[in-house]
Write an enzyme that holds these catalytic residues in place. Structure first.
Site, short mmCIF file in Angstrom:
data_model
loop_
_atom_site.label_atom_id
_atom_site.label_comp_id
_atom_site.label_asym_id
_atom_site.label_seq_id
_atom_site.Cartn_x
_atom_site.Cartn_y
_atom_site.Cartn_z
N SER A 169 0.85 -1.18 0.00
CA SER A 169 0.00 0.00 0.00
C SER A 169 0.89 1.23 0.00
O SER A 169 2.04 1.18 0.45
CB SER A 169 -0.89 0.01 1.24
OG SER A 169 -1.54 1.26 1.41
N TYR A 181 -1.07 -0.63 10.55
CA TYR A 181 -1.18 -1.13 9.17
C TYR A 181 0.02 -0.66 8.36
O TYR A 181 0.62 -1.44 7.60
CB TYR A 181 -2.49 -0.60 8.56
CG TYR A 181 -2.78 -1.10 7.17
CD1 TYR A 181 -3.12 -2.43 6.94
CD2 TYR A 181 -2.76 -0.23 6.09
CE1 TYR A 181 -3.41 -2.88 5.67
CE2 TYR A 181 -3.04 -0.67 4.81
CZ TYR A 181 -3.37 -2.00 4.60
OH TYR A 181 -3.65 -2.43 3.32
#
Length: 316
Positions: A169, A181
């Protein structure tokens, strides 16, 4: 110094010219090649499984819930001889080994071509708001899960000179309220960087997919509730933060989620290219121009500039 400039230019251009030359190579023939995808219950993994099946690949779709709606949809829309749904919890060694045995017992004539490490989870919260159990869970799914499946299938990938695709990401470069994350995505990228260099001598290509905000496509992160966050905070954290602050953070994060793209096929296109291109990219960044600009600032500017930009964004 000036005399060395032409040589330096040639050295920089050689990889580009070689890439353009290899682009003209014959396209990959999907028929008879197997690909295992993790995290196919929904989102990118689900879309990719159907796309690869349509292209002619033999697909092994790993699902956390093989009896769930996502798995049933895959079985309805694809032929059973070329798309097999299997239970695959990437945090469990027994599941990964069982997946390998299933792949080996149903390997098509051209062998095992690709592993797509797509399974992942997300959450929101500042560092002190999350328990150690959550940190361990995120590390096990997002980081160790991908490593676990990679190690299990590495012998097959080396044998057939296949491809490994990792779902990262742009959050690997910065964080806006979901540091846990971001941490796991940054770690998996470094794992890939080492693996990519090590696998070159075996003819195995390693690719990273870096999507921008596709929260509305994947549903990996549902809208957050300030009340639920507050109720889970320890007394020590409640003494530092108040409900108003938590509500502001939750509203901000939910506004980001609401702006996510709904076209998950843009990311799937990149994943397909990573698996089929004669010359796949090391990294595929699939993001809006504004998101790419933010990555550029975070990657190339001094940390003080990055912190100023992100602090401004959070203050808004």
């Amino acid at each position: 110094m000036l005399a060395a400039a032409p040589l330096l230019l040639v050295l920089l251009l050689l990889p580009l010219l070689a890439r353009l030359w290899r682009r003209g190579a014959a396209p990959l023939e999907p028929a008879g090649r197997a690909v295992l995808i993790t995290g196919c219950d929904s989102g990118f993994g689900h879309l990719l499984a159907l796309r690869l099946h349509r292209l002619g690949f033999t697909v092994f779709a790993g699902c956390l819930c093989p009896g769930g709606e996502g798995a049933r949809r895959l079985q309805r829309e694809a032929s059973a001889d070329r798309l097999r749904v299997l239970r695959l919890d990437v945090t469990r060694d027994c599941d990964v080994l069982a997946a390998k045995e299933l792949v080996l017992s149903h390997l098509p004539e051209r062998g095992f071509w690709g592993l797509v490490n797509n399974a992942g989870i997300s959450t929101f919260g500042e560092t002190g708001w999350l328990s150690m159990d959550k940190y361990e869970k995120f590390a096990d799914v997002n980081l160790l899960g991908s490593i676990r499946t990679t190690l299990a299938f590495l012998p097959l990938l080396r044998k057939y000179k296949g491809r490994i695709v990792f779902m990262s990401s742009i959050i690997a470069y910065f964080t806006l309220g979901n540091g846990i994350y971001s941490m796991t995505k940054a770690a998996i990228e470094k794992f890939c960087d080492g693996l990519r260099l090590e696998m070159k001598k075996f003819g195995v290509q390693v690719c990273i997919i870096q999507p921008g905000n596709y929260a509305r496509s994947t549903k990996i992160q549902p809208p957050v509730s300030a009340e639920e966050i507050w109720n889970e905070l320890s007394e020590e954290e409640k003494a530092v933060y108040n409900m108003e602050y938590v509500q502001e953070r939750a509203n901000y994060f939910n506004s980001i989620l609401s702006k996510g793209s709904t076209n998950g096929n843009e990311v799937v296109d990149a994943m397909v290219d990573a698996l089929t291109s004669p010359v796949p990219k090391a990294r595929y960044m699939v993001a809006k121009l504004q998101e790419k600009a933010l990555v550029f600032v975070c990657a190339l500017f001094p940390t003080v500039v990055m912190d100023s930009v992100l602090s401004y964004a959070l203050s808004k």
